[in-house]
Design a protein around this motif. Structure first.
Motif, PDB file in Angstrom:
ATOM      1  N   HIS A 175       0.753  -1.387   0.151  1.00  0.00           N
ATOM      2  CA  HIS A 175      -0.012   0.127  -0.118  1.00  0.00           C
ATOM      3  C   HIS A 175       0.489   1.392   0.187  1.00  0.00           C
ATOM      4  O   HIS A 175       2.243   1.206   0.467  1.00  0.00           O
ATOM      5  CB  HIS A 175      -1.159  -0.352   0.930  1.00  0.00           C
ATOM      6  CG  HIS A 175      -1.726   0.539   1.421  1.00  0.00           C
ATOM      7  ND1 HIS A 175      -2.627   1.887   0.828  1.00  0.00           N
ATOM      8  CD2 HIS A 175      -3.178   0.230   1.084  1.00  0.00           C
ATOM      9  CE1 HIS A 175      -3.339   1.978   0.652  1.00  0.00           C
ATOM     10  NE2 HIS A 175      -4.623   1.423   0.737  1.00  0.00           N
ATOM     11  N   GLY A 182      -5.937  -2.545   6.285  1.00  0.00           N
ATOM     12  CA  GLY A 182      -4.635  -2.692   5.878  1.00  0.00           C
ATOM     13  C   GLY A 182      -3.256  -3.096   7.174  1.00  0.00           C
ATOM     14  O   GLY A 182      -2.326  -4.125   6.420  1.00  0.00           O
ATOM     15  N   SER A 257     -12.757   1.366  -1.430  1.00  0.00           N
ATOM     16  CA  SER A 257     -12.160   0.617  -0.376  1.00  0.00           C
ATOM     17  C   SER A 257     -12.397   0.152   0.705  1.00  0.00           C
ATOM     18  O   SER A 257     -11.748  -1.086   0.962  1.00  0.00           O
ATOM     19  CB  SER A 257     -11.184   1.869  -0.708  1.00  0.00           C
ATOM     20  OG  SER A 257      -9.792   1.821  -0.176  1.00  0.00           O
ATOM     21  N   THR A 260     -13.925  -3.581  -0.178  1.00  0.00           N
ATOM     22  CA  THR A 260     -13.366  -4.337  -0.832  1.00  0.00           C
ATOM     23  C   THR A 260     -12.261  -5.131   0.101  1.00  0.00           C
ATOM     24  O   THR A 260     -12.443  -6.490  -0.409  1.00  0.00           O
ATOM     25  CB  THR A 260     -12.526  -3.745  -2.039  1.00  0.00           C
ATOM     26  OG1 THR A 260     -12.910  -3.098  -2.958  1.00  0.00           O
ATOM     27  CG2 THR A 260     -10.975  -4.090  -2.721  1.00  0.00           C
ATOM     28  N   HIS A 261     -12.162  -4.587   1.235  1.00  0.00           N
ATOM     29  CA  HIS A 261     -11.498  -5.115   1.969  1.00  0.00           C
ATOM     30  C   HIS A 261     -12.487  -6.243   2.942  1.00  0.00           C
ATOM     31  O   HIS A 261     -11.781  -7.422   3.395  1.00  0.00           O
ATOM     32  CB  HIS A 261     -11.285  -4.499   3.642  1.00  0.00           C
ATOM     33  CG  HIS A 261     -10.183  -3.281   3.247  1.00  0.00           C
ATOM     34  ND1 HIS A 261      -8.669  -4.254   2.939  1.00  0.00           N
ATOM     35  CD2 HIS A 261     -10.035  -2.358   3.257  1.00  0.00           C
ATOM     36  CE1 HIS A 261      -7.523  -2.795   2.623  1.00  0.00           C
ATOM     37  NE2 HIS A 261      -8.188  -2.279   3.525  1.00  0.00           N
ATOM     38  N   ARG A 265     -12.661  -9.369  -3.057  1.00  0.00           N
ATOM     39  CA  ARG A 265     -11.402 -10.811  -2.785  1.00  0.00           C
ATOM     40  C   ARG A 265     -10.878 -10.884  -4.632  1.00  0.00           C
ATOM     41  O   ARG A 265      -9.732 -11.065  -4.850  1.00  0.00           O
ATOM     42  CB  ARG A 265     -11.829 -11.976  -2.669  1.00  0.00           C
ATOM     43  CG  ARG A 265     -12.399 -12.071  -1.155  1.00  0.00           C
ATOM     44  CD  ARG A 265     -12.325 -13.344  -0.626  1.00  0.00           C
ATOM     45  NE  ARG A 265     -13.138 -13.516   1.233  1.00  0.00           N
ATOM     46  CZ  ARG A 265     -11.992 -13.067   2.189  1.00  0.00           C
ATOM     47  NH1 ARG A 265     -10.507 -13.367   1.887  1.00  0.00           N
ATOM     48  NH2 ARG A 265     -12.340 -13.226   3.167  1.00  0.00           N
ATOM     49  N   HIS A 269      -5.405  -5.418  -6.951  1.00  0.00           N
ATOM     50  CA  HIS A 269      -4.799  -4.704  -5.847  1.00  0.00           C
ATOM     51  C   HIS A 269      -4.491  -3.537  -6.259  1.00  0.00           C
ATOM     52  O   HIS A 269      -4.638  -3.014  -5.151  1.00  0.00           O
ATOM     53  CB  HIS A 269      -3.810  -6.071  -5.266  1.00  0.00           C
ATOM     54  CG  HIS A 269      -3.500  -5.346  -4.078  1.00  0.00           C
ATOM     55  ND1 HIS A 269      -3.944  -5.651  -2.777  1.00  0.00           N
ATOM     56  CD2 HIS A 269      -2.282  -4.388  -3.816  1.00  0.00           C
ATOM     57  CE1 HIS A 269      -3.650  -4.942  -1.399  1.00  0.00           C
ATOM     58  NE2 HIS A 269      -2.393  -4.528  -2.155  1.00  0.00           N
ATOM     59  N   HIS A 270      -3.761  -3.765  -7.636  1.00  0.00           N
ATOM     60  CA  HIS A 270      -3.264  -2.183  -7.705  1.00  0.00           C
ATOM     61  C   HIS A 270      -4.595  -1.410  -8.311  1.00  0.00           C
ATOM     62  O   HIS A 270      -4.524  -0.531  -8.001  1.00  0.00           O
ATOM     63  CB  HIS A 270      -2.188  -2.831  -9.809  1.00  0.00           C
ATOM     64  CG  HIS A 270      -3.405  -3.031 -10.126  1.00  0.00           C
ATOM     65  ND1 HIS A 270      -3.300  -3.987 -10.577  1.00  0.00           N
ATOM     66  CD2 HIS A 270      -3.646  -1.617 -11.213  1.00  0.00           C
ATOM     67  CE1 HIS A 270      -4.496  -4.586 -11.399  1.00  0.00           C
ATOM     68  NE2 HIS A 270      -4.696  -3.440 -12.265  1.00  0.00           N
ATOM     69  N   HIS A 272      -8.081  -1.613  -6.229  1.00  0.00           N
ATOM     70  CA  HIS A 272      -7.887  -1.291  -5.051  1.00  0.00           C
ATOM     71  C   HIS A 272      -7.242  -0.267  -4.728  1.00  0.00           C
ATOM     72  O   HIS A 272      -8.117   0.591  -3.290  1.00  0.00           O
ATOM     73  CB  HIS A 272      -7.949  -2.667  -4.245  1.00  0.00           C
ATOM     74  CG  HIS A 272      -8.158  -2.434  -2.026  1.00  0.00           C
ATOM     75  ND1 HIS A 272      -7.660  -3.310  -1.003  1.00  0.00           N
ATOM     76  CD2 HIS A 272      -8.535  -1.214  -1.910  1.00  0.00           C
ATOM     77  CE1 HIS A 272      -8.040  -2.870  -0.559  1.00  0.00           C
ATOM     78  NE2 HIS A 272      -8.773  -1.025  -0.626  1.00  0.00           N
ATOM     79  N   ILE A 273      -5.606   0.116  -5.120  1.00  0.00           N
ATOM     80  CA  ILE A 273      -4.791   1.121  -4.300  1.00  0.00           C
ATOM     81  C   ILE A 273      -5.237   2.520  -5.015  1.00  0.00           C
ATOM     82  O   ILE A 273      -4.651   3.698  -4.187  1.00  0.00           O
ATOM     83  CB  ILE A 273      -3.320   0.281  -3.923  1.00  0.00           C
ATOM     84  CG1 ILE A 273      -3.199  -0.692  -3.383  1.00  0.00           C
ATOM     85  CG2 ILE A 273      -2.768   1.300  -3.401  1.00  0.00           C
ATOM     86  CD1 ILE A 273      -3.763  -0.697  -2.044  1.00  0.00           C
TER      87      ILE A 273
END
Length: 308
Positions: A175, A182, A257, A260-261, A265, A269-270, A272-273
């Motif tokens: 992150h 996180g 965001s 998504t946590h 799943r 990931h990119h 989400h970040i």
């Protein structure tokens, strides 16, 4: 071993995992947007503080919004740029908790201020005769204190929820900044309490705020369309639509965001970040621009200050 011995000395933040080759290029828009956010909010705050004619409820709420935007962006973007430029990717454990706390506190405070601004517009349009008695300076000060107290009370328990967890030397975080879930996902223990606490606070603070904001704007539009003047209708719709766009850009990536946590799943990931960075950078950049362009008095005062 006790839990303290299992806390890492520092976290290693990787930035946007999967896009490491693009970090330098990503840093350019991040840096430019951050500079615009800093300049815009500082200028807006300076003008409102210095101009006595702007010491009115709507402009005082804008000043609060500018402060929240400055804290929200400055808590996260400098570290993200440091990671992109390979200057420093390490963050001490307690510094990470501090960053997490201020990021989430400023987000919840900004959400509270946006709700107060929506209520301010509702009273001004739907019940203008009571506006002066409802929004006194003491009431505005209490709203500001309530925003701080509410965000502090919501986020303070997360510090202890994270400090109680053992991390088994897991310290690599994919992150650009520290956030509650996180950090929690690096723990080598059951994090059900963290998950459900984060889920509940998201629904009960910004979740409730956006519902109430939506209700207030529906009532505003209903009152506006009862007006006989077509120009007044178009002006009110234009103002509400610009505010609605700012609100959507603030809440949409933030909720994406958060959820998504819990459920995402299969989300890359990119992606989400990137979206997690948008909600701490895009609204702070756009808020002073939108509110300055849409308000003639602020526009004039900002022009006077800049050209003076």
């Amino acid at each position: 071993l006790n839990d303290t011995s299992l806390q890492p000395a520092f976290f290693l933040l990787l930035g946007i995992a999967g896009l490491e080759d693009l970090h330098i290029w990503l840093s350019i828009p991040f840096c430019l947007m951050y500079i615009v956010a800093l300049l815009g909010n500082f200028i807006l705050l300076f003008v409102i503080v210095m101009e006595r004619s702007l010491h009115k409820p709507m402009y005082l709420f804008l000043a609060m919004l500018a402060v929240a935007d400055l804290i929200l962006s400055s808590s996260t973007v400098p570290k993200a740029l440091s990671i992109f430029w390979s200057l420093s990717k390490e963050m001490p454990f307690h510094a990470c908790l501090t960053q997490m706390f201020f990021t989430h506190v400023s987000f919840i405070a900004e959400s509270t201020i946006l709700l107060a601004m929506a209520f301010d517009r509702y009273v001004a349009i739907c019940n203008p005769l009571r506006y002066a008695t409802v929004f006194t300076h003491s009431v505005i000060a209490k709203i500001g204190l309530a925003a701080i107290a509410r965000s502090f009370c919501v986020m303070f328990p997360t510090i202890f929820l994270l400090k109680r967890l053992p991390y088994c030397r897991h310290n690599i975080m994919p992150h650009t900044y520290c956030e509650h879930m996180g950090i929690a996902r690096l723990a080598c223990a059951d994090i059900s309490i963290n998950i459900w606490y984060g889920f509940a606070t998201t629904l009960l603070s910004p979740g409730v705020d956006i519902v109430l904001i939506g209700v207030s704007y529906i009532l505003i539009l209903r009152a506006v369309f009862r007006l006989s003047s077509k120009d007044a209708q178009l002006k009110a719709v234009g103002t509400c639509s610009s505010h609605a766009c700012v609100i959507l850009m603030f809440y949409t990536p933030a909720f994406f965001s958060f959820f998504t946590h819990r459920f995402g799943r299969n989300v890359p990931h990119h992606v989400h970040i990137l979206l997690a960075n948008l909600y701490v950078l895009l609204p702070p950049m756009l808020n002073p621009i939108v509110y300055t362009l849409k308000n003639k008095l602020i526009r004039e005062k900002v022009s006077q200050v800049l050209f003076r």
